[in-house]
Write a protein that holds these residues in place. Sequence first.
Motif, PDB file in Angstrom:
ATOM      1  N   MET A 155       0.854  -1.178   0.125  1.00 12.24           N
ATOM      2  CA  MET A 155      -0.203  -0.140  -0.043  1.00 12.24           C
ATOM      3  C   MET A 155       0.773   1.284  -0.022  1.00 12.24           C
ATOM      4  N   GLU A 156       1.822   1.210  -0.866  1.00 14.94           N
ATOM      5  CA  GLU A 156       2.806   2.484  -0.844  1.00 14.94           C
ATOM      6  C   GLU A 156       2.150   3.354  -2.119  1.00 14.94           C
ATOM      7  N   PHE A 157       1.766   4.638  -1.750  1.00 10.70           N
ATOM      8  CA  PHE A 157       1.226   5.341  -2.777  1.00 10.70           C
ATOM      9  C   PHE A 157       2.223   6.247  -3.597  1.00 10.70           C
ATOM     10  N   LEU A 158       3.411   6.553  -2.935  1.00  9.06           N
ATOM     11  CA  LEU A 158       4.473   7.338  -3.617  1.00  9.06           C
ATOM     12  C   LEU A 158       5.898   6.487  -3.309  1.00  9.06           C
ATOM     13  N   PRO A 159       6.593   6.627  -4.551  1.00 10.85           N
ATOM     14  CA  PRO A 159       7.887   5.846  -4.286  1.00 10.85           C
ATOM     15  C   PRO A 159       8.837   6.795  -3.229  1.00 10.85           C
ATOM     16  N   LYS A 160       9.989   6.224  -2.930  1.00 11.76           N
ATOM     17  CA  LYS A 160      10.830   6.845  -1.800  1.00 11.76           C
ATOM     18  C   LYS A 160      11.328   8.240  -2.392  1.00 11.76           C
ATOM     19  N   GLU A 161      11.498   8.491  -3.761  1.00 11.51           N
ATOM     20  CA  GLU A 161      11.778   9.807  -4.128  1.00 11.51           C
ATOM     21  C   GLU A 161      10.677  10.739  -3.946  1.00 11.51           C
ATOM     22  N   GLY A 162       9.230  10.209  -4.059  1.00 14.21           N
ATOM     23  CA  GLY A 162       8.281  11.194  -3.752  1.00 14.21           C
ATOM     24  C   GLY A 162       8.159  11.724  -2.543  1.00 14.21           C
ATOM     25  N   TYR A 163       8.662  10.882  -1.385  1.00 11.03           N
ATOM     26  CA  TYR A 163       8.734  11.686  -0.122  1.00 11.03           C
ATOM     27  C   TYR A 163       9.363  12.636  -0.074  1.00 11.03           C
ATOM     28  N   LYS A 164      10.698  12.656  -0.777  1.00  5.67           N
ATOM     29  CA  LYS A 164      11.706  13.608  -0.732  1.00  5.67           C
ATOM     30  C   LYS A 164      11.071  14.775  -1.261  1.00  5.67           C
ATOM     31  N   LEU A 205       8.766  16.434   1.200  1.00  7.74           N
ATOM     32  CA  LEU A 205       9.135  17.172   2.347  1.00  7.74           C
ATOM     33  C   LEU A 205      10.096  18.353   1.675  1.00  7.74           C
ATOM     34  N   VAL A 206      10.480  18.520   0.841  1.00  9.39           N
ATOM     35  CA  VAL A 206      11.426  19.624   0.239  1.00  9.39           C
ATOM     36  C   VAL A 206       9.978  20.986   0.073  1.00  9.39           C
ATOM     37  N   ALA A 207       9.266  20.465  -0.446  1.00 14.77           N
ATOM     38  CA  ALA A 207       7.988  21.248  -1.054  1.00 14.77           C
ATOM     39  C   ALA A 207       7.351  21.938   0.506  1.00 14.77           C
ATOM     40  N   PHE A 246       9.002  22.021   3.408  1.00 15.24           N
ATOM     41  CA  PHE A 246      10.144  22.825   3.870  1.00 15.24           C
ATOM     42  C   PHE A 246      10.086  24.107   3.473  1.00 15.24           C
ATOM     43  N   TYR A 247       9.854  24.291   1.901  1.00 15.24           N
ATOM     44  CA  TYR A 247       9.941  25.651   1.435  1.00 15.24           C
ATOM     45  C   TYR A 247       8.666  26.439   1.897  1.00 15.24           C
ATOM     46  N   ALA A 248       7.493  25.698   1.717  1.00 10.86           N
ATOM     47  CA  ALA A 248       6.319  26.304   2.206  1.00 10.86           C
ATOM     48  C   ALA A 248       6.050  26.977   3.626  1.00 10.86           C
ATOM     49  N   VAL A 249       6.680  26.096   4.482  1.00  9.65           N
ATOM     50  CA  VAL A 249       6.903  26.851   5.962  1.00  9.65           C
ATOM     51  C   VAL A 249       7.897  27.937   5.755  1.00  9.65           C
ATOM     52  N   LEU A 250       8.875  27.749   5.210  1.00  6.21           N
ATOM     53  CA  LEU A 250       9.861  28.675   5.196  1.00  6.21           C
ATOM     54  C   LEU A 250       9.322  30.013   4.945  1.00  6.21           C
ATOM     55  N   GLY A 251       8.644  30.022   3.725  1.00  5.87           N
ATOM     56  CA  GLY A 251       8.028  31.080   2.984  1.00  5.87           C
ATOM     57  C   GLY A 251       7.091  31.556   3.892  1.00  5.87           C
ATOM     58  N   GLY A 252       6.154  30.803   4.757  1.00  3.51           N
ATOM     59  CA  GLY A 252       5.114  31.398   5.739  1.00  3.51           C
ATOM     60  C   GLY A 252       6.035  32.063   6.869  1.00  3.51           C
ATOM     61  N   VAL A 253       6.912  31.456   7.334  1.00  2.48           N
ATOM     62  CA  VAL A 253       7.743  32.129   8.282  1.00  2.48           C
ATOM     63  C   VAL A 253       8.238  33.579   8.023  1.00  2.48           C
ATOM     64  N   LEU A 254       8.890  33.578   6.662  1.00  2.00           N
ATOM     65  CA  LEU A 254       9.274  34.748   6.144  1.00  2.00           C
ATOM     66  C   LEU A 254       8.128  35.788   5.887  1.00  2.00           C
ATOM     67  N   LEU A 255       6.999  35.425   5.498  1.00  2.00           N
ATOM     68  CA  LEU A 255       6.050  36.467   5.259  1.00  2.00           C
ATOM     69  C   LEU A 255       5.662  36.933   6.924  1.00  2.00           C
ATOM     70  N   PHE A 256       5.412  36.137   7.826  1.00  2.45           N
ATOM     71  CA  PHE A 256       5.088  36.310   9.004  1.00  2.45           C
ATOM     72  C   PHE A 256       6.136  37.426   9.576  1.00  2.45           C
ATOM     73  N   ILE A 257       7.297  37.200   9.362  1.00  2.00           N
ATOM     74  CA  ILE A 257       8.551  38.142   9.939  1.00  2.00           C
ATOM     75  C   ILE A 257       8.391  39.520   9.174  1.00  2.00           C
ATOM     76  N   PHE A 258       8.222  39.174   7.792  1.00  2.00           N
ATOM     77  CA  PHE A 258       8.145  40.842   6.955  1.00  2.00           C
ATOM     78  C   PHE A 258       6.903  41.510   7.541  1.00  2.00           C
ATOM     79  N   PHE A 259       5.772  40.848   7.642  1.00  2.00           N
ATOM     80  CA  PHE A 259       4.643  41.915   8.028  1.00  2.00           C
ATOM     81  C   PHE A 259       4.746  42.308   9.576  1.00  2.00           C
ATOM     82  N   ARG A 260       5.135  41.543  10.335  1.00  2.00           N
ATOM     83  CA  ARG A 260       5.322  41.877  11.683  1.00  2.00           C
ATOM     84  C   ARG A 260       6.189  42.983  11.961  1.00  2.00           C
ATOM     85  N   TYR A 261       7.355  43.239  11.182  1.00  2.00           N
ATOM     86  CA  TYR A 261       8.179  44.456  11.198  1.00  2.00           C
ATOM     87  C   TYR A 261       8.189  45.196  10.161  1.00  2.00           C
TER      88      TYR A 261
END
Length: 82
Positions: A1-10, A13-15, A17-32
């Motif tokens: 029952m594997e939906f994605l191959p192991k490369e798909g998980y990577k 995870l990278v997507a 990571f970049y989504a969370v990083l972008g959200g954090v940067l937007l939060f910091i930008f609008f806060r300051y």
Amino acid sequence: MEFLPKEGYKKILVACFYAVLGGVLLFIFFRYLLKLLLPFIIAWLTDPLAYFAGCFFGKHKLIPSVSPKKTIEGSIGGIFGA
């Protein structure tokens, strides 16, 4: 029952990571953002407030040889307006 191959998980995870990083940067930008723009807002408001205070209350010239229309009341209005 594997939906994605192991490369798909990577890729997921990278997507994430970049989504969370972008959200954090937007939060910091609008806060300051206000702290970054506050000196400019003060400078932009001081000049018109000094002008209107000088027009309505201005009687005493500040330094006529430098600027003949500037008044002491206008400069005080600009200081209190800021």
